[in-house]
Design a protein around this motif. Structure first.
Motif, PDB file in Angstrom:
ATOM      1  N   ILE A   1       1.692  -0.135   9.724  1.00 45.91           N
ATOM      2  CA  ILE A   1       1.328   0.781   8.646  1.00 45.91           C
ATOM      3  C   ILE A   1       0.528   1.933   9.231  1.00 45.91           C
ATOM      4  CG2 ILE A   1       0.068   1.063   6.474  1.00 45.91           C
ATOM      5  CD1 ILE A   1       2.541  -0.675   6.189  1.00 45.91           C
ATOM      6  N   ALA A   2       1.019   3.145   9.043  1.00 48.79           N
ATOM      7  CA  ALA A   2       0.285   4.336   9.487  1.00 48.79           C
ATOM      8  C   ALA A   2      -0.571   4.861   8.346  1.00 48.79           C
ATOM      9  CB  ALA A   2       1.271   5.411   9.942  1.00 48.79           C
TER      10      ALA A   2
ATOM     11  N   VAL B   1      -6.275  -1.134  -2.449  1.00 41.94           N
ATOM     12  CA  VAL B   1      -7.184  -2.254  -2.192  1.00 41.94           C
ATOM     13  C   VAL B   1      -6.899  -3.403  -3.147  1.00 41.94           C
ATOM     14  CG1 VAL B   1      -9.606  -2.969  -2.159  1.00 41.94           C
ATOM     15  CG2 VAL B   1      -8.963  -0.729  -1.265  1.00 41.94           C
ATOM     16  N   GLU B   2      -6.734  -3.079  -4.423  1.00 41.57           N
ATOM     17  CA  GLU B   2      -6.541  -4.125  -5.423  1.00 41.57           C
ATOM     18  C   GLU B   2      -5.175  -4.800  -5.324  1.00 41.57           C
ATOM     19  OE1 GLU B   2      -7.764  -3.359  -9.386  1.00 41.57           O
ATOM     20  OE2 GLU B   2      -9.528  -2.196  -8.795  1.00 41.57           O
ATOM     21  N   PHE B   3      -4.178  -4.089  -4.774  1.00 46.31           N
ATOM     22  CA  PHE B   3      -2.844  -4.677  -4.663  1.00 46.31           C
ATOM     23  C   PHE B   3      -2.556  -5.255  -3.279  1.00 46.31           C
ATOM     24  CE2 PHE B   3      -2.236  -2.647  -8.654  1.00 46.31           C
ATOM     25  CZ  PHE B   3      -1.191  -3.323  -9.269  1.00 46.31           C
ATOM     26  N   CYS B   4      -3.516  -5.189  -2.368  1.00 45.92           N
ATOM     27  CA  CYS B   4      -3.352  -5.795  -1.047  1.00 45.92           C
ATOM     28  C   CYS B   4      -3.686  -7.275  -1.155  1.00 45.92           C
ATOM     29  CB  CYS B   4      -4.266  -5.113  -0.033  1.00 45.92           C
ATOM     30  SG  CYS B   4      -4.095  -5.788   1.637  1.00 45.92           S
ATOM     31  N   HIS B   5      -2.656  -8.136  -1.104  1.00 44.23           N
ATOM     32  CA  HIS B   5      -2.883  -9.551  -1.365  1.00 44.23           C
ATOM     33  C   HIS B   5      -3.537 -10.286  -0.198  1.00 44.23           C
ATOM     34  CE1 HIS B   5       1.245  -9.036   0.200  1.00 44.23           C
ATOM     35  NE2 HIS B   5       1.034 -10.156   0.848  1.00 44.23           N
ATOM     36  N   HIS B   6      -3.697  -9.611   0.946  1.00 47.21           N
ATOM     37  CA  HIS B   6      -4.389 -10.230   2.080  1.00 47.21           C
ATOM     38  C   HIS B   6      -5.753  -9.584   2.336  1.00 47.21           C
ATOM     39  CE1 HIS B   6      -1.386 -13.073   3.291  1.00 47.21           C
ATOM     40  NE2 HIS B   6      -0.453 -12.145   3.482  1.00 47.21           N
ATOM     41  N   GLN B   7      -6.187  -8.703   1.444  1.00 48.77           N
ATOM     42  CA  GLN B   7      -7.480  -8.028   1.575  1.00 48.77           C
ATOM     43  C   GLN B   7      -7.633  -7.392   2.961  1.00 48.77           C
ATOM     44  OE1 GLN B   7     -10.492 -10.896   0.482  1.00 48.77           O
ATOM     45  NE2 GLN B   7      -9.993 -10.748  -1.691  1.00 48.77           N
TER      46      GLN B   7
ATOM     47  N   CYS C   1       0.825  -1.208   0.000  1.00 49.24           N
ATOM     48  CA  CYS C   1       0.000   0.000   0.000  1.00 49.24           C
ATOM     49  C   CYS C   1       0.863   1.264   0.000  1.00 49.24           C
ATOM     50  CB  CYS C   1      -0.952   0.000   1.183  1.00 49.24           C
ATOM     51  SG  CYS C   1      -0.153  -0.238   2.789  1.00 49.24           S
ATOM     52  N   VAL C   2       1.998   1.209   0.701  1.00 48.38           N
ATOM     53  CA  VAL C   2       2.902   2.358   0.750  1.00 48.38           C
ATOM     54  C   VAL C   2       3.483   2.625  -0.633  1.00 48.38           C
ATOM     55  CG1 VAL C   2       5.019   3.284   1.772  1.00 48.38           C
ATOM     56  CG2 VAL C   2       3.474   1.872   3.154  1.00 48.38           C
TER      57      VAL C   2
END
Length: 498
Positions: free
Chosen positions: A39-40, A53-59, A21-22
């Motif tokens: 993660i802040a 959201v789409e690149f967060c592999h753990h949702q 996400c960063v």
């Protein structure tokens, strides 16, 4: 600090601190806190592009509207209050991107298509030929014969398309170089046309001139002899649907070396298009420019005049038809933009459906409909919109926002920032790499191919085998939940009437 529009829900139990996400966020919403090893999140700059959201592999992420509202009411909405606060803080004009989001009536959604039954049977597009090819330009109606009795035809220059869909003009600067590569590659494969917009044409594109439309806008960016030569048609951009009556503006932060070279301006400078063309103040002036461009092209290329849909659009288009232009391009108030004053985008102009029907009716009554072709744009969302636009009088439609969505746009309406997370409305090299032009072209081809096949299905269901038979055929339309005056302007009867 004002309340943020969105809030970020971050599930620490799912997060594995991969920092995706960063890396993916271009607006510094996320950062990694080394001391806390977490993660802040700072949501104030979030525009809900959904990249994280789409690149967060753990949702582990979710973006949603912040429900912590001000004291709003039916008149003073949350949006009104937050925009007022923003202007009180900055003293600036509110800028936004994309098209008009206001909940005005969408006339396409109130028009129903006819279907063939017993006496006029339907046509099966899988087994019978369906003609979706379109020829844009003046009609040849004057047939003469030479001394030997052979036909002498004064054939005017035309654009030949395999589908009644073109790509709308979007400048290099407003959108990235890979986005332009994708649009041109798709246009070539589909045998339709890519429009470079008012930002000039990269020389690398010159060999594909048979699928390119170039613009002559008020800023005259990038215009020279070679530019006018390497194209299939020339478009005089007088106005566009997202901002009728005003000029254009490319911020200096989006004007890099490539953009400056293509536009023939200084790098990192503001690129401002004047509101009017300073050589056009009447139809006679427009006619002079039309014929100047015809001279430049040796009378071998059609001339398009693009105007925004405004209240007197029928009279304007009547004048354009008499100016010598071959094609009129009408852009409705749902048309997109890379940057425009929000108040103009949301309050100026009229819907393309009403403008199109009014123009077609006026040109027919004046006996000059065959003198020009008409392209409709400004909010074409799907294949049924295409069919309805053609039945209202268009020869073809142009798509801009729909094309960008096919490339991956998420309608953040933040193109002006220049940090598009999807590599589309940005010029930063690290971000433009996110858009693969080969994959993008494939997605555009898939979209237009799907729409074209759906158009064939709908035409077959109406018992119509060609686009030409559909053009201006408002007997194929019926209105639903529309007032009498709206039906009169559209030229359609109410559903259930004979």
């Amino acid at each position: 600090m004002r309340t943020s529009r969105y809030e970020i829900l971050h599930d620490n139990t799912r997060c594995d601190l991969c920092k995706s996400c960063v890396y993916q966020c271009t607006r510094n919403v996320f950062s990694y806190d080394i001391d806390q090893q977490r993660i802040a999140v700072d949501p104030k700059n979030c525009v809900n592009c959904q990249r994280c959201v789409e690149f967060c592999h753990h949702q582990a992420l979710k973006v949603q509207i912040n429900r912590n509202h001000y004291h709003e009411n039916a008149y003073w909405t949350m949006q009104d209050i937050s925009q007022l606060f923003q202007q009180a803080d900055t003293g600036g004009i509110l800028l936004s991107s994309m098209g008009n989001p206001k909940p005005y009536p969408i006339y396409f959604d109130h028009l129903l298509l006819n279907a063939a039954q017993v006496t006029n049977p339907s046509i099966d597009p899988l087994r019978e030929p369906m003609e979706t090819k379109v020829c844009l330009g003046k009609r040849t109606n004057d047939f003469k014969r030479d001394d030997d009795g052979l036909l002498k035809l004064d054939v005017k220059p035309h654009l030949h398309l395999d589908t009644p869909i073109l790509f709308a003009g979007m400048s290099l600067g407003a959108i990235s170089y890979p986005a332009h590569e994708a649009l041109l590659a798709a246009a070539k494969e589909l045998n339709t046309f890519y429009n470079c917009g008012e930002g000039g044409l990269p020389q690398k594109f010159y060999p594909d001139e048979n699928h390119i439309i170039v613009q002559v806008a008020s800023g005259r960016f990038g215009i020279n002899k070679d530019y006018l030569k390497h194209c299939a048609a020339l478009e005089i951009k007088v106005g566009q649907g997202a901002k009728p009556g005003i000029g254009g503006h490319l911020p200096s932060r989006k004007n890099n070396e490539l953009i400056a070279k293509t536009r023939m301006i200084e790098e990192n400078s503001e690129a401002i298009s004047p509101a009017p063309h300073h050589d056009i103040y009447s139809i006679e002036d427009l006619r002079q420019l039309v014929y100047a461009l015809k001279e430049v092209s040796g009378y071998q290329k059609p001339i398009i005049v693009k105007v925004a849909a405004v209240h007197n659009i029928a009279a304007i288009c009547s004048g354009i038809a008499r100016s010598g232009a071959d094609i009129i391009y009408i852009d409705g108030f749902r048309g997109g933009s890379g940057a425009t004053p929000m108040r103009i985008r949301d309050n100026v102009g009229i819907p393309i459906e009403l403008a199109l029907a009014s123009v077609d009716e006026t040109l027919r009554k004046e006996g000059i409909r065959e003198e020009v072709s008409v392209i409709a744009a400004g909010g074409i969302r799907n294949s049924s919109d295409v069919v309805k636009a053609i039945a209202l009088g268009a020869d073809a439609v142009a798509i801009g926002t729909a094309a960008l969505l096919a490339l991956g746009c998420h309608l953040c309406q933040d193109c002006t920032s220049g940090v598009c997370s999807w590599g589309i409305a940005t010029q930063q090299k690290d971000l433009t790499k996110r858009l693969n032009p080969i994959q993008g072209a494939r997605q555009l081809v898939h979209l237009v191919t799907a729409w074209t096949n759906e158009i064939k299905e709908m035409m077959g269901g109406m018992g119509i085998s060609s686009i030409e038979s559909l053009k201006g055929n408002r007997l194929m339309l019926r209105g639903l939940h529309l007032h009498e005056e709206e039906l009169r302007i559209l030229g359609v009867k109410h559903a259930g009437s004979r």
